[in-house]
Design a protein around this motif. Structure first.
Motif, PDB file in Angstrom:
ATOM      1  N   GLY A 180       0.019  -8.871  26.464  1.00 27.80           N
ATOM      2  CA  GLY A 180       0.127  -8.721  25.015  1.00 27.80           C
ATOM      3  C   GLY A 180       0.014  -7.291  24.522  1.00 27.80           C
ATOM      4  O   GLY A 180      -0.139  -7.055  23.324  1.00 27.80           O
ATOM      5  N   ILE A 181       0.107  -6.327  25.422  1.00 28.27           N
ATOM      6  CA  ILE A 181       0.027  -4.918  25.038  1.00 28.27           C
ATOM      7  C   ILE A 181       1.414  -4.414  24.698  1.00 28.27           C
ATOM      8  O   ILE A 181       2.359  -4.591  25.477  1.00 28.27           O
ATOM      9  N   ASP A 182       1.551  -3.800  23.539  1.00 25.78           N
ATOM     10  CA  ASP A 182       2.845  -3.301  23.098  1.00 25.78           C
ATOM     11  C   ASP A 182       3.376  -2.266  24.083  1.00 25.78           C
ATOM     12  O   ASP A 182       2.659  -1.346  24.483  1.00 25.78           O
ATOM     13  N   GLY A 183       4.639  -2.443  24.510  1.00 29.35           N
ATOM     14  CA  GLY A 183       5.226  -1.503  25.462  1.00 29.35           C
ATOM     15  C   GLY A 183       6.285  -2.170  26.317  1.00 29.35           C
ATOM     16  O   GLY A 183       7.162  -2.853  25.790  1.00 29.35           O
ATOM     17  N   TRP A 184       6.185  -1.994  27.629  1.00 22.18           N
ATOM     18  CA  TRP A 184       7.168  -2.539  28.564  1.00 22.18           C
ATOM     19  C   TRP A 184       6.443  -3.253  29.704  1.00 22.18           C
ATOM     20  O   TRP A 184       5.323  -2.891  30.054  1.00 22.18           O
ATOM     21  N   PHE A 185       7.080  -4.250  30.281  1.00 22.47           N
ATOM     22  CA  PHE A 185       6.459  -4.979  31.383  1.00 22.47           C
ATOM     23  C   PHE A 185       7.492  -5.390  32.418  1.00 22.47           C
ATOM     24  O   PHE A 185       8.690  -5.473  32.136  1.00 22.47           O
ATOM     25  N   SER A 186       7.007  -5.659  33.629  1.00 20.31           N
ATOM     26  CA  SER A 186       7.861  -5.972  34.778  1.00 20.31           C
ATOM     27  C   SER A 186       7.961  -7.481  35.001  1.00 20.31           C
ATOM     28  O   SER A 186       7.128  -8.251  34.509  1.00 20.31           O
ATOM     29  N   PRO A 187       8.945  -7.919  35.804  1.00 18.70           N
ATOM     30  CA  PRO A 187       9.067  -9.346  36.121  1.00 18.70           C
ATOM     31  C   PRO A 187       8.181  -9.734  37.284  1.00 18.70           C
ATOM     32  O   PRO A 187       7.656  -8.882  38.009  1.00 18.70           O
ATOM     33  N   GLU A 188       8.007 -11.024  37.474  1.00 20.22           N
ATOM     34  CA  GLU A 188       7.426 -11.572  38.695  1.00 20.22           C
ATOM     35  C   GLU A 188       8.563 -12.135  39.540  1.00 20.22           C
ATOM     36  O   GLU A 188       9.502 -12.746  39.012  1.00 20.22           O
ATOM     37  N   LEU A 189       8.473 -11.927  40.848  1.00 21.47           N
ATOM     38  CA  LEU A 189       9.471 -12.483  41.759  1.00 21.47           C
ATOM     39  C   LEU A 189       8.907 -13.745  42.401  1.00 21.47           C
ATOM     40  O   LEU A 189       7.874 -13.703  43.069  1.00 21.47           O
ATOM     41  N   LYS A 190       9.590 -14.855  42.179  1.00 15.81           N
ATOM     42  CA  LYS A 190       9.236 -16.127  42.811  1.00 15.81           C
ATOM     43  C   LYS A 190      10.209 -16.356  43.963  1.00 15.81           C
ATOM     44  O   LYS A 190      11.401 -16.551  43.754  1.00 15.81           O
ATOM     45  N   VAL A 191       9.681 -16.296  45.187  1.00  9.91           N
ATOM     46  CA  VAL A 191      10.518 -16.282  46.378  1.00  9.91           C
ATOM     47  C   VAL A 191      10.842 -17.696  46.853  1.00  9.91           C
ATOM     48  O   VAL A 191       9.954 -18.543  46.980  1.00  9.91           O
ATOM     49  N   PHE A 192      12.116 -17.948  47.093  1.00 12.09           N
ATOM     50  CA  PHE A 192      12.578 -19.171  47.757  1.00 12.09           C
ATOM     51  C   PHE A 192      13.930 -18.870  48.387  1.00 12.09           C
ATOM     52  O   PHE A 192      14.586 -17.889  48.039  1.00 12.09           O
ATOM     53  N   THR A 193      14.328 -19.692  49.337  1.00 15.93           N
ATOM     54  CA  THR A 193      15.610 -19.519  50.011  1.00 15.93           C
ATOM     55  C   THR A 193      16.434 -20.782  49.857  1.00 15.93           C
ATOM     56  O   THR A 193      16.027 -21.852  50.313  1.00 15.93           O
ATOM     57  N   LYS A 194      17.582 -20.639  49.214  1.00 18.07           N
ATOM     58  CA  LYS A 194      18.421 -21.815  48.965  1.00 18.07           C
ATOM     59  C   LYS A 194      19.838 -21.373  48.632  1.00 18.07           C
ATOM     60  O   LYS A 194      20.046 -20.306  48.041  1.00 18.07           O
ATOM     61  N   THR A 195      20.810 -22.172  49.005  1.00 18.79           N
ATOM     62  CA  THR A 195      22.196 -21.948  48.612  1.00 18.79           C
ATOM     63  C   THR A 195      22.488 -22.804  47.391  1.00 18.79           C
ATOM     64  O   THR A 195      22.307 -24.022  47.425  1.00 18.79           O
ATOM     65  N   ALA A 196      22.929 -22.173  46.299  1.00 20.93           N
ATOM     66  CA  ALA A 196      23.089 -22.924  45.052  1.00 20.93           C
ATOM     67  C   ALA A 196      23.965 -22.171  44.065  1.00 20.93           C
ATOM     68  O   ALA A 196      24.176 -20.960  44.172  1.00 20.93           O
ATOM     69  N   ARG A 197      24.453 -22.914  43.086  1.00 22.24           N
ATOM     70  CA  ARG A 197      25.113 -22.323  41.920  1.00 22.24           C
ATOM     71  C   ARG A 197      24.261 -22.511  40.674  1.00 22.24           C
ATOM     72  O   ARG A 197      24.249 -21.655  39.796  1.00 22.24           O
ATOM     73  N   TYR A 198      23.539 -23.620  40.605  1.00 25.22           N
ATOM     74  CA  TYR A 198      22.723 -23.932  39.427  1.00 25.22           C
ATOM     75  C   TYR A 198      21.241 -23.908  39.795  1.00 25.22           C
ATOM     76  O   TYR A 198      20.843 -24.392  40.858  1.00 25.22           O
ATOM     77  N   VAL A 199      20.445 -23.328  38.909  1.00 23.84           N
ATOM     78  CA  VAL A 199      19.000 -23.287  39.106  1.00 23.84           C
ATOM     79  C   VAL A 199      18.329 -23.830  37.853  1.00 23.84           C
ATOM     80  O   VAL A 199      18.632 -23.398  36.735  1.00 23.84           O
ATOM     81  N   LYS A 200      17.422 -24.794  38.045  1.00 26.70           N
ATOM     82  CA  LYS A 200      16.724 -25.413  36.906  1.00 26.70           C
ATOM     83  C   LYS A 200      15.243 -25.052  36.948  1.00 26.70           C
ATOM     84  O   LYS A 200      14.599 -25.136  37.994  1.00 26.70           O
ATOM     85  N   PHE A 201      14.729 -24.632  35.795  1.00 25.42           N
ATOM     86  CA  PHE A 201      13.286 -24.465  35.611  1.00 25.42           C
ATOM     87  C   PHE A 201      12.779 -25.664  34.829  1.00 25.42           C
ATOM     88  O   PHE A 201      13.235 -25.922  33.707  1.00 25.42           O
ATOM     89  N   SER A 202      11.832 -26.392  35.396  1.00 26.55           N
ATOM     90  CA  SER A 202      11.192 -27.498  34.694  1.00 26.55           C
ATOM     91  C   SER A 202       9.799 -27.040  34.292  1.00 26.55           C
ATOM     92  O   SER A 202       8.892 -26.957  35.120  1.00 26.55           O
ATOM     93  N   ILE A 203       9.630 -26.701  33.016  1.00 28.58           N
ATOM     94  CA  ILE A 203       8.379 -26.110  32.518  1.00 28.58           C
ATOM     95  C   ILE A 203       7.360 -27.214  32.262  1.00 28.58           C
ATOM     96  O   ILE A 203       7.636 -28.187  31.558  1.00 28.58           O
ATOM     97  N   LEU A 204       6.163 -27.032  32.816  1.00 25.78           N
ATOM     98  CA  LEU A 204       5.137 -28.070  32.778  1.00 25.78           C
ATOM     99  C   LEU A 204       3.968 -27.746  31.854  1.00 25.78           C
ATOM    100  O   LEU A 204       3.345 -28.648  31.299  1.00 25.78           O
TER     101      LEU A 204
END
Length: 214
Positions: free
Chosen positions: A132-156
């Motif tokens: 919540g600090i005003d400025g800039w921030f980096s992403p998180e990398l969530k690692v997985f290995t898969k062959t795909a065209r579509y990716v779904k995020f199911s937010i819980l």
């Protein structure tokens, strides 16, 4: 001799006509579908993929450059535009500079698909809450290995049980191994196998007939 030439021609044609390898080091989705989106304050789903607020790998903390759902649970379906060998997802958290970070996504599942119909679960992930600090921030990398065209995020869940929203800022994908379509190596192996099979048949018929190979 004619049959041998035909087999070689098929092998060469398979290699020449094979489509180029599909792959990239940093994959930007071509579209995204959301089960719910707050649209009246500029927090549209398109903010997840249009690069607004993004400078290289850093994202700004302007909340109007982010996305919010109308409910805590939601789904996001990203279309990558082609089939890729994926190595993970870069996810920028919902992190407005005014400190209201409780609506940031906490737990979510990642699923992938080749056809946007059958999805396979690949990872259950957790994002850290934004500072919540005003400025800039980096992403998180969530690692997985898969062959795909579509990716779904199911937010819980999110980080504030009294909040009725969930949000993210941006999503990109990391490529893994390139995916050849079709596999040129396999085509070559099949062509060579066919050539040797044909040679064996010619030898068999030459012995039966007492004449030279065709």
């Amino acid at each position: 001799m004619k049959l041998k030439f035909l087999a070689l021609a098929v092998m060469a044609n398979s290699i020449i006509l094979a489509p180029p390898v599909v792959g990239a080091t940093f994959i930007k989705p071509v579209s995204v579908e959301a089960s719910s989106t707050i649209k009246d304050v500029g927090l549209d789903k398109e903010n997840l993929i249009n690069g607004i607020g993004l400078d290289g790998e850093l994202h700004d903390t302007d909340f109007t450059n982010m996305w919010l759902s109308e409910s805590v649970t939601a789904t996001l379906t990203f279309d990558l535009g082609d089939i890729y060998g994926l190595g993970g997802a870069y996810v920028w958290q919902y992190n407005p500079g005014n400190g209201s970070t409780g609506s940031g996504v906490k737990q979510f599942d990642i699923l992938t698909s080749l056809d946007d119909i059958l999805f396979t679960p690949v990872l259950s992930a957790t994002l850290a809450q934004g500072d919540g600090i005003d400025g800039w921030f980096s992403p998180e990398l969530k690692v997985f290995t898969k062959t795909a065209r579509y990716v779904k995020f199911s937010i819980l869940s999110n980080y504030n049980t009294s909040s009725s929203y969930s949000g993210l800022s941006e999503v990109r994908f990391k490529s893994g191994l390139p995916v050849p379509e079709p596999d040129v190596t396999s085509l070559l192996a099949l062509a060579v196998l066919g050539l040797f099979t044909l040679r064996g048949k010619n030898h068999f018929f030459s012995q039966k007939s007492g004449v030279g190979a065709i």
